[in-house]
Write an enzyme that holds these catalytic residues in place. Structure first.
Site, PDB file in Angstrom:
ATOM      1  N   ARG A  26     -13.612  -8.748   1.835  1.00  0.00           N
ATOM      2  CA  ARG A  26     -12.185  -8.494   1.576  1.00  0.00           C
ATOM      3  C   ARG A  26     -11.380  -9.757   1.855  1.00  0.00           C
ATOM      4  O   ARG A  26     -10.445 -10.074   1.129  1.00  0.00           O
ATOM      5  CB  ARG A  26     -11.668  -7.351   2.487  1.00  0.00           C
ATOM      6  CG  ARG A  26     -12.263  -5.979   2.216  1.00  0.00           C
ATOM      7  CD  ARG A  26     -11.898  -5.440   0.844  1.00  0.00           C
ATOM      8  NE  ARG A  26     -10.476  -5.421   0.596  1.00  0.00           N
ATOM      9  CZ  ARG A  26      -9.631  -4.462   1.000  1.00  0.00           C
ATOM     10  NH1 ARG A  26     -10.084  -3.413   1.640  1.00  0.00           N
ATOM     11  NH2 ARG A  26      -8.334  -4.526   0.706  1.00  0.00           N
ATOM     12  N   ASP A  61     -17.344   7.241  -1.246  1.00  0.00           N
ATOM     13  CA  ASP A  61     -16.128   7.072  -0.455  1.00  0.00           C
ATOM     14  C   ASP A  61     -15.885   8.406   0.261  1.00  0.00           C
ATOM     15  O   ASP A  61     -16.582   9.398   0.009  1.00  0.00           O
ATOM     16  CB  ASP A  61     -14.939   6.697  -1.368  1.00  0.00           C
ATOM     17  CG  ASP A  61     -13.671   6.370  -0.585  1.00  0.00           C
ATOM     18  OD1 ASP A  61     -13.759   6.102   0.630  1.00  0.00           O
ATOM     19  OD2 ASP A  61     -12.571   6.395  -1.191  1.00  0.00           O
ATOM     20  N   GLN A 117     -10.059  -3.936  -3.204  1.00  0.00           N
ATOM     21  CA  GLN A 117     -11.331  -3.470  -2.644  1.00  0.00           C
ATOM     22  C   GLN A 117     -12.466  -3.674  -3.636  1.00  0.00           C
ATOM     23  O   GLN A 117     -13.541  -4.164  -3.283  1.00  0.00           O
ATOM     24  CB  GLN A 117     -11.220  -1.983  -2.284  1.00  0.00           C
ATOM     25  CG  GLN A 117     -12.533  -1.385  -1.792  1.00  0.00           C
ATOM     26  CD  GLN A 117     -12.945  -1.934  -0.438  1.00  0.00           C
ATOM     27  OE1 GLN A 117     -12.163  -1.912   0.485  1.00  0.00           O
ATOM     28  NE2 GLN A 117     -14.186  -2.417  -0.317  1.00  0.00           N
ATOM     29  N   ARG A 154       0.893  -1.176   0.000  1.00  0.00           N
ATOM     30  CA  ARG A 154       0.000   0.000   0.000  1.00  0.00           C
ATOM     31  C   ARG A 154       0.915   1.205   0.000  1.00  0.00           C
ATOM     32  O   ARG A 154       1.726   1.383   0.916  1.00  0.00           O
ATOM     33  CB  ARG A 154      -0.910  -0.005   1.236  1.00  0.00           C
ATOM     34  CG  ARG A 154      -1.599   1.332   1.457  1.00  0.00           C
ATOM     35  CD  ARG A 154      -2.690   1.287   2.473  1.00  0.00           C
ATOM     36  NE  ARG A 154      -3.844   0.553   1.969  1.00  0.00           N
ATOM     37  CZ  ARG A 154      -5.050   0.595   2.532  1.00  0.00           C
ATOM     38  NH1 ARG A 154      -5.269   1.324   3.614  1.00  0.00           N
ATOM     39  NH2 ARG A 154      -6.046  -0.087   2.024  1.00  0.00           N
ATOM     40  N   CYS A 178     -16.409   1.548   0.850  1.00  0.00           N
ATOM     41  CA  CYS A 178     -15.248   0.690   1.145  1.00  0.00           C
ATOM     42  C   CYS A 178     -14.839   0.737   2.604  1.00  0.00           C
ATOM     43  O   CYS A 178     -14.169  -0.170   3.086  1.00  0.00           O
ATOM     44  CB  CYS A 178     -14.083   1.092   0.257  1.00  0.00           C
ATOM     45  SG  CYS A 178     -13.461   2.763   0.607  1.00  0.00           S
ATOM     46  N   HIS A 226      -7.548   0.941  -6.193  1.00  0.00           N
ATOM     47  CA  HIS A 226      -7.662  -0.018  -5.077  1.00  0.00           C
ATOM     48  C   HIS A 226      -8.367  -1.271  -5.603  1.00  0.00           C
ATOM     49  O   HIS A 226      -9.516  -1.543  -5.250  1.00  0.00           O
ATOM     50  CB  HIS A 226      -8.431   0.634  -3.925  1.00  0.00           C
ATOM     51  CG  HIS A 226      -8.295  -0.065  -2.604  1.00  0.00           C
ATOM     52  ND1 HIS A 226      -7.523  -1.197  -2.414  1.00  0.00           N
ATOM     53  CD2 HIS A 226      -8.847   0.220  -1.378  1.00  0.00           C
ATOM     54  CE1 HIS A 226      -7.604  -1.576  -1.148  1.00  0.00           C
ATOM     55  NE2 HIS A 226      -8.402  -0.730  -0.504  1.00  0.00           N
TER      56      HIS A 226
HETATM   57  N1  NVA Z   1     -10.029   6.748  -0.929  1.00  0.00           N
HETATM   58  C1  NVA Z   1      -9.592   6.263   0.370  1.00  0.00           C
HETATM   59  C2  NVA Z   1      -9.781   4.786   0.449  1.00  0.00           C
HETATM   60  C3  NVA Z   1      -9.428   4.177   1.788  1.00  0.00           C
HETATM   61  C4  NVA Z   1      -9.600   2.701   1.796  1.00  0.00           C
HETATM   62  C5  NVA Z   1      -8.132   6.652   0.593  1.00  0.00           C
HETATM   63  O1  NVA Z   1      -7.309   6.467  -0.317  1.00  0.00           O
HETATM   64  O2  NVA Z   1      -7.836   7.159   1.660  1.00  0.00           O
HETATM   65  N1   CP Z   2     -11.179  -0.270   2.593  1.00  0.00           N
HETATM   66  C1   CP Z   2      -9.899  -0.360   3.013  1.00  0.00           C
HETATM   67  O1   CP Z   2      -8.960  -0.603   2.244  1.00  0.00           O
HETATM   68  O2   CP Z   2      -9.761  -0.202   4.353  1.00  0.00           O
HETATM   69  P1   CP Z   2      -8.379  -0.028   5.131  1.00  0.00           P
HETATM   70  O3   CP Z   2      -7.817   1.306   4.757  1.00  0.00           O
HETATM   71  O4   CP Z   2      -8.770  -0.127   6.576  1.00  0.00           O
HETATM   72  O5   CP Z   2      -7.457  -1.130   4.710  1.00  0.00           O
END
Ligand code: NVA
Ligand code: CP
Length: 310
Positions: A288, A221, A133, A103, A260, A130
């Site tokens: 997930r 989101d 997800q 990540r 998500c 993502h």
């Molecule tokens: N759009 C959000 C998704 C978190 C799972 C982010 O990137 O923070």
């Molecule tokens: N939806 C998701 O990826 O959650 P986290 O940021 O908690 O991993």
């Protein structure tokens, strides 16, 4: 027998049939006990340069259920945080582990890791996308509504968002229409939109939320993603795009609400909607785990529901 391994970097970088196969395996893994534990003696490395709850725990639990081990590394604790290149990190980790998930921030870091690594690499979220997800999201939507072919999916909120981009990639495969309702200041990347439309994806973008009429799926989101620094502008411009009970009433009566998570209650979604009968967010989170296991198996070229490999 040579086993074919793969990177899982983005939905649009995987053959559509393979995406369907991964999803079918995810549905199966949720229902059918494993015939064998394909990751026995193998280790997954998880690299996190951003926080995570669901991605971290679902990969950690998933790899153990598949018989394997996990080592979780956060960017600040490893030399990556002190400037070792992501490509060198990939080369080194490949000498110790069998598969890597990352990540990170800019998507090029994911690709540099994959170029350096000699083992499969999984995208666990970048600023751009993502895919893990959205596979879990599609799985959840299929459980609730059946095939997504012909369904009306409506995105409300930030149009320049990593979850949305993976949904856009999915629209080119699953034959649903994707209606994006977002402020003109935060629209999806124009080149990507044009390329996907050219491939036949039914994606439209509008500043008003009228597309929600008769929707099968309402998606949103957070307004401020982990990589965004312009929080106050976003909060101001995205306020008209809150998913509340009035908006949900305009969707089809059977419509589901998806997010998500983590949610920012009272911002992009009200408590009434996220805790209401149309919300499927907890199933989405659970899925997930099943999707992650299917992605790991596909990356490693194994199918634990089909009996032990040769
Ligand atoms: N759009 C959000 C998704 C978190 C799972 C982010 O990137 O923070
Ligand atoms: N939806 C998701 O990826 O959650 P986290 O940021 O908690 O991993």
């Amino acid at each position: 027998m040579t086993i074919q391994t793969h990177d899982f970097l983005d939905i649009d970088l995987v053959e559509p049939q393979d995406i369907r196969n991964i999803l079918a395996l995810a549905h199966k893994l949720k229902k059918v006990p494993l015939a064998y534990r394909p990751m026995e003696g193998k280790t997954l490395a998880l690299i996190f340069e951003k926080p995570s709850t669901r991605t971290r725990v679902s990969f950690e639990v998933g790899i153990r259920q598949l018989g394997g081990h996990v080592t979780t590394l956060t960017g600040a604790e490893i030399q990556l945080g002190r400037g070792e290149t992501v490509s060198d990190t990939g080369k080194v980790l490949s000498r110790f582990v069998d598969i890597i998930m990352i990540r990170t921030f800019a998507a090029h870091k994911l690709h540099e890791l994959a170029d350096g690594a000699s083992v499969p690499v999984i995208n666990g979220l970048t600023d751009h996308s993502h895919p893990c997800q959205v596979l879990a999201d599609i799985m959840t939507a299929e459980e609730k509504l059946g095939s997504l072919s012909g369904k009306k999916v409506v995105w409300i909120g930030d149009g320049d968002n990593n979850i949305l981009i993976s949904w856009m990639h999915a629209a080119a495969i699953f034959d649903f229409s994707l209606h994006i309702c977002c402020p003109p200041e935060f629209v999806p990347p124009k080149d990507l939109l044009a390329a996907l439309q050219k491939r036949g994806a039914k994606i439209s973008v509008a500043a008003n939320v009228d597309a929600v009429e008769g929707a099968d799926i309402v998606l949103t989101d957070c307004w401020v993603s982990m990589h965004n620094s312009d929080a106050s502008v976003r909060e101001q411009l995205l306020t008209p795009y809150r998913v509340d009970a009035t908006l949900m009433k305009r969707a089809a009566p059977h419509a589901i609400f998806m997010h998500c998570l983590p949610a920012h209650r009272g911002e992009e979604v009200t408590d009434e909607v996220i805790d209401g009968p149309q919300s499927v967010v907890w199933d989405e989170a659970e899925n997930r785990l099943h999707a992650q296991k299917a992605i790991i198996c596909w990356c490693m070229g194994v199918d634990p529901t089909k009996g032990e490999k040769a």
